[in-house]
Design an enzyme around this catalytic site. Structure first.
Site, PDB file in Angstrom:
ATOM      1  N   ARG A  39     -18.659 -22.617  52.429  1.00 33.33           N
ATOM      2  CA  ARG A  39     -18.948 -22.642  50.866  1.00 33.33           C
ATOM      3  C   ARG A  39     -20.427 -23.610  51.241  1.00 33.33           C
ATOM      4  O   ARG A  39     -21.207 -23.517  50.484  1.00 33.33           O
ATOM      5  CB  ARG A  39     -18.220 -23.362  50.410  1.00 33.33           C
ATOM      6  CG  ARG A  39     -17.089 -22.974  49.698  1.00 33.33           C
ATOM      7  CD  ARG A  39     -16.124 -23.086  48.868  1.00 33.33           C
ATOM      8  NE  ARG A  39     -16.019 -22.253  47.295  1.00 33.33           N
ATOM      9  CZ  ARG A  39     -14.912 -22.522  46.919  1.00 33.33           C
ATOM     10  NH1 ARG A  39     -14.198 -24.220  46.530  1.00 33.33           N
ATOM     11  NH2 ARG A  39     -13.971 -21.728  45.588  1.00 33.33           N
ATOM     12  N   LYS A 199       2.226 -14.862  43.413  1.00 32.57           N
ATOM     13  CA  LYS A 199       1.876 -14.733  42.097  1.00 32.57           C
ATOM     14  C   LYS A 199       1.608 -14.227  41.012  1.00 32.57           C
ATOM     15  O   LYS A 199       0.621 -14.324  40.346  1.00 32.57           O
ATOM     16  CB  LYS A 199       2.085 -15.675  40.991  1.00 32.57           C
ATOM     17  CG  LYS A 199       2.867 -17.329  41.535  1.00 32.57           C
ATOM     18  CD  LYS A 199       2.994 -18.269  40.322  1.00 32.57           C
ATOM     19  CE  LYS A 199       3.947 -19.525  40.921  1.00 32.57           C
ATOM     20  NZ  LYS A 199       3.904 -21.141  39.729  1.00 32.57           N
ATOM     21  N   GLY A 350     -11.141 -17.662  48.266  1.00 32.15           N
ATOM     22  CA  GLY A 350     -10.536 -18.857  48.177  1.00 32.15           C
ATOM     23  C   GLY A 350      -9.410 -18.191  49.941  1.00 32.15           C
ATOM     24  O   GLY A 350     -10.002 -17.779  50.566  1.00 32.15           O
ATOM     25  N   GLY A 373     -11.445 -18.587  42.143  1.00 30.63           N
ATOM     26  CA  GLY A 373     -10.312 -18.516  40.192  1.00 30.63           C
ATOM     27  C   GLY A 373     -12.214 -18.073  39.498  1.00 30.63           C
ATOM     28  O   GLY A 373     -11.800 -17.194  38.870  1.00 30.63           O
TER      29      GLY A 373
END
Ligand code: 3PG
Ligand code: MG
Length: 393
Positions: A39, A199, A350, A373
């Site tokens: 990043r 998830k 991520g 996200g």
């Protein structure tokens, strides 16, 4: 419509530019050392361009979640190590304060924005202090663009705009928006998506958005066991929460149509992970003292052949527990198949981005997003307040 970018900021000679970057990088939880500087590297082209234009640069970012950290953990959330790495990559020293005069070419990295609780409350007074630091504002923090309560993302540019200071997106944000926008509106067909991670419940909106766009969706990772269990496969000791089953239930009718599940997996003994066993879905069960840890070799072959037959491949979420070298074959294999496919390949940020980089395939992908996200939210079609703030070209 494209946003104003740094060339639209006017003459920057002798000007101070405040740039929001996303230097929320992974670091060693004991030493604080930056373990992945992707990043930081991703923001360098914008920062170099601003410096070349004669500006001084005041960069600002959050790191981690200090509001949830113990005092001990909080010590590791100062920007010291990030500033150090930033300076190394930039090839010049990075100051830690914007107090006093700045010369053209000077670079500052402010302290962790979240050390002040007003940052995440989009607080106007906090924003005013930051806004007063500079003559122009740049948003190059794609990974944080979905945070519409962060003062540095919303209230600061609002404040600066009110006082007539120009603002723009940086080169990284412009590129992310261009690639993801094209991916969602005019992708080369057929389009394949690969999903993994833990998830289903976290990613339900993302999966639904994808199902509307893609021709096929391959599911691996921990979330695959939720679907497999709903299909009647005995997942043994693999933990599948009830709320995951509830979240996945409405999607089950896509299985065998748009959604393809693993046909085999690697299971490991829960009390001794060095004991592993391949398990065929449909003809075998995972034993009750074993849990699924990766896709199996036949699934990898199946996934690789699907990757080869599609013109665009979007990937988010590792297909196995890749941090353990013994369980990384699936994730590594998917990365390799994508890298060698000749398709347009886009990897959501991520841990998927980290995996791709760890295996050395990042430069062979069309685009590896810096957003985790934010990538999910953008694909879901969410509108970002941080970007609405910045004028179109
Ligand atoms: C991220 O890594 O997702 C961004 O830096 C935003 O961080 P946050 O999830 O703590 O808001
Ligand atoms: Mg987040």
């Amino acid at each position: 419509m494209a946003k104003k970018t740094i060339t639209d900021l006017g003459n920057l000679t002798g000007k101070r530019v405040l740039i929001r970057v996303d230097f929320n990088v992974p670091f060693d939880k004991k030493t604080g050392a930056v373990t992945n500087d992707r990043r930081i590297r991703a923001a360098l082209p914008t920062i170099r361009a601003l410096l070349d234009a004669g500006a001084s640069v005041i960069a600002m970012s959050h790191l981690g979640r200090p509001e949830k950290a113990t005092p001990e953990e909080r010590k590791l959330l100062t920007m010291d190590r990030v500033a150090e790495r930033f300076g190394e990559l930039l090839g010049k020293p990075v100051k830690k304060s914007a107090d006093g005069a700045l010369q053209p070419g000077d670079v500052v990295l402010l302290e962790n924005l979240r050390f002040d609780p007003r940052e995440q409350k989009n607080d106007a007074e906090f924003a005013a202090t930051l806004a007063a630091l500079a003559d122009a504002y740049v948003n190059d923090a794609f990974g944080t663009c979905h945070n519409d309560k962060d003062a540095s993302m919303v209230a600061v540019p609002e404040r600066m705009k009110a006082s007539g200071k120009p603002q723009a997106v940086g080169l990284l944000v412009a590129k992310e928006l261009e690639v993801i926008e094209a991916l969602m509106t005019q992708p080369k067909r057929p389009v394949l998506a690969i999903m993994g991670g833990a998830k289903v419940s976290d990613k339900i909106a993302f999966i639904n958005a994808l199902l509307g766009k893609v021709d096929q969706l391959l599911i691996g990772g921990k979330m695959a066991y939720t679907f497999l269990k709903l299909q009647g496969f005995n997942v043994g000791g693999t933990k599948v929460a009830d709320e995951e089953l509830t979240a996945a239930q409405p999607l089950v009718h896509h299985v065998g149509g748009k959604i393809i599940l693993p046909v085999d997996c690697l299971a490991a003994k829960s009390t001794d992970l060095s004991v592993t066993k391949p398990v065929s879905v449909g003809s075998e069960d995972i034993a009750s003292d074993f849990e699924g840890v990766d896709i199996g070799p036949r699934t990898l072959e199946l996934f690789a052949s699907r990757i080869k037959s599609h013109a665009t491949v979007i990937w988010n979420g590792p297909v196995g527990w890749f941090e353990q070298p013994a369980f990384s074959a699936g994730t590594k294999g998917v990365a390799k198949a994508m890298a060698e496919s000749g398709a347009v390949t886009v990897v959501g940020g991520g841990e998927t981005a980290e995996a791709v980089e760890q295996f050395g395939y990042d430069t062979k992908m069309t685009h590896v997003s810096t957003g985790g996200g934010a990538f999910l939210a953008y694909v879901e079609g969410k509108k970002f307040q941080s970007l609405a703030q910045i004028d179109d070209k």
